[in-house]
Design a protein around this motif. Structure first.
Motif, PDB file in Angstrom:
ATOM      1  N   ALA A 396       0.832  -1.209   0.000  1.00  0.00           N
ATOM      2  CA  ALA A 396       0.000   0.000   0.000  1.00  0.00           C
ATOM      3  C   ALA A 396       0.864   1.257   0.000  1.00  0.00           C
ATOM      4  O   ALA A 396       0.580   2.223  -0.711  1.00  0.00           O
ATOM      5  CB  ALA A 396      -0.933  -0.007   1.206  1.00  0.00           C
ATOM      6  N   ILE A 397       1.923   1.243   0.791  1.00  0.00           N
ATOM      7  CA  ILE A 397       2.814   2.409   0.869  1.00  0.00           C
ATOM      8  C   ILE A 397       3.554   2.608  -0.447  1.00  0.00           C
ATOM      9  O   ILE A 397       3.653   3.728  -0.973  1.00  0.00           O
ATOM     10  CB  ILE A 397       3.807   2.247   2.031  1.00  0.00           C
ATOM     11  CG1 ILE A 397       3.067   2.333   3.375  1.00  0.00           C
ATOM     12  CG2 ILE A 397       4.901   3.327   1.970  1.00  0.00           C
ATOM     13  CD1 ILE A 397       3.935   2.037   4.567  1.00  0.00           C
ATOM     14  N   LEU A 398       4.090   1.505  -1.010  1.00  0.00           N
ATOM     15  CA  LEU A 398       4.869   1.617  -2.238  1.00  0.00           C
ATOM     16  C   LEU A 398       3.986   1.954  -3.445  1.00  0.00           C
ATOM     17  O   LEU A 398       4.389   2.734  -4.317  1.00  0.00           O
ATOM     18  CB  LEU A 398       5.618   0.305  -2.505  1.00  0.00           C
ATOM     19  CG  LEU A 398       6.743  -0.047  -1.523  1.00  0.00           C
ATOM     20  CD1 LEU A 398       7.339  -1.400  -1.863  1.00  0.00           C
ATOM     21  CD2 LEU A 398       7.834   1.022  -1.528  1.00  0.00           C
ATOM     22  N   GLU A 399       2.776   1.402  -3.486  1.00  0.00           N
ATOM     23  CA  GLU A 399       1.932   1.569  -4.660  1.00  0.00           C
ATOM     24  C   GLU A 399       1.127   2.860  -4.625  1.00  0.00           C
ATOM     25  O   GLU A 399       0.957   3.521  -5.659  1.00  0.00           O
ATOM     26  CB  GLU A 399       0.990   0.369  -4.795  1.00  0.00           C
ATOM     27  CG  GLU A 399       0.236   0.331  -6.105  1.00  0.00           C
ATOM     28  CD  GLU A 399      -0.567  -0.942  -6.297  1.00  0.00           C
ATOM     29  OE1 GLU A 399      -1.618  -0.890  -6.973  1.00  0.00           O
ATOM     30  OE2 GLU A 399      -0.147  -1.992  -5.763  1.00  0.00           O
ATOM     31  N   LYS A 400       0.606   3.234  -3.458  1.00  0.00           N
ATOM     32  CA  LYS A 400      -0.258   4.416  -3.358  1.00  0.00           C
ATOM     33  C   LYS A 400       0.289   5.495  -2.423  1.00  0.00           C
ATOM     34  O   LYS A 400       0.123   6.697  -2.682  1.00  0.00           O
ATOM     35  CB  LYS A 400      -1.667   4.001  -2.878  1.00  0.00           C
ATOM     36  CG  LYS A 400      -2.380   3.038  -3.813  1.00  0.00           C
ATOM     37  CD  LYS A 400      -2.657   3.666  -5.179  1.00  0.00           C
ATOM     38  CE  LYS A 400      -3.344   2.664  -6.113  1.00  0.00           C
ATOM     39  NZ  LYS A 400      -3.586   3.239  -7.455  1.00  0.00           N
ATOM     40  N   GLY A 401       0.923   5.054  -1.356  1.00  0.00           N
ATOM     41  CA  GLY A 401       1.460   6.023  -0.391  1.00  0.00           C
ATOM     42  C   GLY A 401       2.485   6.950  -1.004  1.00  0.00           C
ATOM     43  O   GLY A 401       2.545   8.145  -0.673  1.00  0.00           O
ATOM     44  N   SER A 402       3.290   6.425  -1.925  1.00  0.00           N
ATOM     45  CA  SER A 402       4.319   7.242  -2.584  1.00  0.00           C
ATOM     46  C   SER A 402       3.686   8.396  -3.352  1.00  0.00           C
ATOM     47  O   SER A 402       4.187   9.530  -3.328  1.00  0.00           O
ATOM     48  CB  SER A 402       5.153   6.368  -3.526  1.00  0.00           C
ATOM     49  OG  SER A 402       4.315   5.703  -4.468  1.00  0.00           O
ATOM     50  N   TRP A 403       2.567   8.113  -4.006  1.00  0.00           N
ATOM     51  CA  TRP A 403       1.886   9.163  -4.775  1.00  0.00           C
ATOM     52  C   TRP A 403       1.210  10.177  -3.861  1.00  0.00           C
ATOM     53  O   TRP A 403       1.162  11.371  -4.174  1.00  0.00           O
ATOM     54  CB  TRP A 403       0.854   8.537  -5.718  1.00  0.00           C
ATOM     55  CG  TRP A 403       1.482   7.738  -6.820  1.00  0.00           C
ATOM     56  CD1 TRP A 403       1.503   6.380  -6.958  1.00  0.00           C
ATOM     57  CD2 TRP A 403       2.211   8.262  -7.937  1.00  0.00           C
ATOM     58  NE1 TRP A 403       2.183   6.027  -8.089  1.00  0.00           N
ATOM     59  CE2 TRP A 403       2.625   7.158  -8.718  1.00  0.00           C
ATOM     60  CE3 TRP A 403       2.548   9.545  -8.363  1.00  0.00           C
ATOM     61  CZ2 TRP A 403       3.360   7.294  -9.892  1.00  0.00           C
ATOM     62  CZ3 TRP A 403       3.278   9.690  -9.532  1.00  0.00           C
ATOM     63  CH2 TRP A 403       3.676   8.583 -10.284  1.00  0.00           C
ATOM     64  N   ILE A 404       0.675   9.705  -2.744  1.00  0.00           N
ATOM     65  CA  ILE A 404       0.055  10.622  -1.782  1.00  0.00           C
ATOM     66  C   ILE A 404       1.093  11.610  -1.255  1.00  0.00           C
ATOM     67  O   ILE A 404       0.864  12.826  -1.186  1.00  0.00           O
ATOM     68  CB  ILE A 404      -0.580   9.832  -0.609  1.00  0.00           C
ATOM     69  CG1 ILE A 404      -1.780   9.025  -1.120  1.00  0.00           C
ATOM     70  CG2 ILE A 404      -1.025  10.785   0.506  1.00  0.00           C
ATOM     71  CD1 ILE A 404      -2.374   8.092  -0.082  1.00  0.00           C
ATOM     72  N   ILE A 405       2.273  11.090  -0.914  1.00  0.00           N
ATOM     73  CA  ILE A 405       3.358  11.950  -0.412  1.00  0.00           C
ATOM     74  C   ILE A 405       3.799  12.936  -1.496  1.00  0.00           C
ATOM     75  O   ILE A 405       4.072  14.108  -1.219  1.00  0.00           O
ATOM     76  CB  ILE A 405       4.547  11.089   0.072  1.00  0.00           C
ATOM     77  CG1 ILE A 405       4.115  10.233   1.269  1.00  0.00           C
ATOM     78  CG2 ILE A 405       5.733  11.970   0.455  1.00  0.00           C
ATOM     79  CD1 ILE A 405       5.146   9.195   1.676  1.00  0.00           C
TER      80      ILE A 405
END
Length: 544
Positions: A396-405
């Motif tokens: 979740a962090i690598l796939e979507k969290g990176s874009w949120i940041i």
């Protein structure tokens, strides 16, 4: 997943002598989504249909053709009709009505054909010069002179036809419902697993309905029918039944137009209920246009009773309310400055209009981009939750969290232009973190997609652009009429009002289409691509 019924997979097993009664019960309960049996072998076979299904199918086909030919619809009936059991009397009555309608329609068609042929004989006097015999000439003259009688006869037949349709429509629709229902029950075994002596039906029901189904079957059959829950794999498709309040339900149409959600992902209907009318209102933003759309959508909703039309018109109704609200903010009424017309400059110390889209468009531009950032972040957050539930925290962090940041870092950079430079350092740090996570999660190819998400955010500038084009057209129409046409007086006053009405009607139609399509585009392209896969199966209970 939000706003959906929790489903349970079940299997019902019994002896073949109970299959027909079991079908009747399941059909009346309307709670099971049957899973078709397909992989048959020597032992397990697909069931055979019950009763005279071919005869009923032919009757239904003929009846639907008749209903379509004479445009018989439930919304055209002043009285409601109730369902009855199929009987020979009802069948005979419907067949007689069908024959009456066909005979009358055939007579009307023949009379119309004869009248058209008579119309082609422009002048019987011309035929006299050809040298026809007097008797033949006299006969032709009588035929031509009988046109009025033939038209009266045709009109009487049409009245008779309309009267029969008015009296018998309910019976035709009732019989169509009955036939459809009976055929569905007769063909149900084609979806079952059967052996020489037993049958089995698999399907899905809402978990809340399991106990009531168990009680019903147990009370009726005891241990002769066995009902149990069936385990299923994560890869198996679970049908989805959305449950929303009446105000949100129309927006389910936008999911049907795209793809139904899977059972494992977030249902975005409620989010669409908030954002779609908001985008629509920002783009159209005119009190007069909003009131017009609200009025006509309400009138059409009373006329068109089908579920699809009700949903579409419901969306327009909600969107028109937002249009009126933003019309007050913009101070626009059919393109006129309504506050200036009434000499209102401020209310409670607030200068009016609050937003002037033509003169001061920069706040609208900033608002549009800000809405884009929030909307994209919401989509990414939904995506984060979906991946978290299916694959865990790391993915979740690598796939979507990176874009949120990454998006948050862009926000810090933008805010640093108006506030302290310290925000720029925060933005830079977040940007570096997001780049590292992107490379770890998607490789260096992920960095190229940064331009894609920037494009997604900038796409929301259309909220301002479509609004400017709409109000611009309205102002041009008003200027032509008020400054050029009306001052000439006389007939130009009527011409001016015609231009005013025609121009605004055209602009409203353009506004409805443009605002709807662009709001839809922002959801399907910019929003859904961040979290939504679709491809789910809609829950379709047996018997509905």
């Amino acid at each position: 997943m939000l706003s959906t019924e929790r489903m349970t997979k079940i299997a019902i097993v019994g002896t073949k002598d109970l299959m027909k009664d079991t079908i009747e019960i399941l059909h009346s309960l309307k709670i099971i989504h049957i899973v078709d049996f397909k992989e048959q072998d020597e032992t397990f076979q697909i069931g055979k249909p019950l009763g005279e299904v071919s005869r009923f199918s032919e009757l239904l086909l003929s009846l639907r053709s008749l209903i379509s030919t004479f445009d018989i619809r439930p919304q055209n009936l002043k009285k409601t009709y109730s369902k009855r059991d199929i009987s020979r009397e009802l069948e005979t009555e419907v067949i007689q009505t069908e024959n009456q309608l066909k005979v009358l329609n055939l007579k009307i068609s023949k009379l119309t054909s004869i009248i058209n042929e008579i119309d082609r004989l422009k002048s019987v006097g011309d035929l006299e010069e050809i040298g026809l015999e007097k008797n033949l000439f006299k006969s032709l003259n009588m035929v031509v002179s009988s046109k009025t009688d033939l038209e009266n006869k045709r009109n009487n037949l049409k009245k008779e036809l309309d009267q029969i349709i008015k009296e018998k429509s309910s019976f035709l629709l009732q019989y169509e419902d009955l036939l459809s229902s009976e055929i569905e029950k007769m063909e149900a075994p084609l979806r079952f697993t059967t052996t020489k002596n037993t049958f089995m039906v698999e399907g899905w029901i809402p978990e809340s309905k399991y106990s009531s189904l168990h009680t019903t079957l147990d009370k009726k059959y005891g241990d002769r029918i066995h009902l149990e829950k069936v385990k299923y794999s994560d890869e198996e498709s679970v049908p989805v039944e959305l449950k929303h309040p009446s105000s949100v339900k129309p927006f389910e149409l936008l999911l049907d137009l795209f793809e139904y959600p899977k059972s494992t992902e977030i249902d975005p209907t409620f989010a669409i209920f908030i954002t779609f009318p908001l985008f629509y209102g920002i783009m159209l933003g005119d009190i007069g246009y909003g009131l017009t759309i609200l009025l006509f959508s309400s009138i059409l909703k009373m006329k068109f009773k089908t579920e699809g039309w009700n949903m579409l018109l419901g969306i327009l109704q909600y969107s028109s309310i937002y249009t009126i609200a933003f019309g007050f903010l913009d101070g626009e009424f059919f393109g006129f400055d309504i506050f200036r017309l009434f000499g209102i400059e401020e209310i409670f110390g607030i200068s009016l209009p609050i937003i002037d889209r033509i003169v001061d468009f920069m706040p609208v531009l900033i608002m549009s981009i800000s809405i884009g950032i929030v909307h994209v972040l919401l989509g990414l957050t939904f995506g984060f939750i979906n991946v978290l539930k299916q694959h865990g925290v790391k993915e979740a962090i690598l796939e979507k969290g990176s874009w949120i940041i990454l998006v948050i870092s862009i926000v810090f950079f933008a805010l640093s232009l108006s506030f302290t430079n310290v925000l720029m350092y925060f933005g830079g740090a977040l940007l570096m973190i997001s780049v590292i996570l992107l490379v770890l999660g998607e490789g260096f190819i992920g960095l190229i997609e940064i331009f894609g998400i920037m494009s997604n955010i900038l796409s929301y500038v259309r909220l301002m652009a479509i609004g400017l084009s709409s109000v611009g057209i309205a102002i041009v129409i008003n200027s032509i009429v008020v400054d050029i046409v009306l001052p000439k007086g006389g007939v130009f006053i009527l011409l001016g009002y015609l231009i005013l009405i025609g121009g605004h009607v055209g602009n409203i139609i353009l506004g409805i289409l443009a605002s709807f399509l662009h709001a839809l585009r922002l959801h399907y392209v910019e929003f859904f691509t961040k979290f939504y896969e679709g491809g789910g199966i809609k829950f379709k209970p047996f018997g509905i």
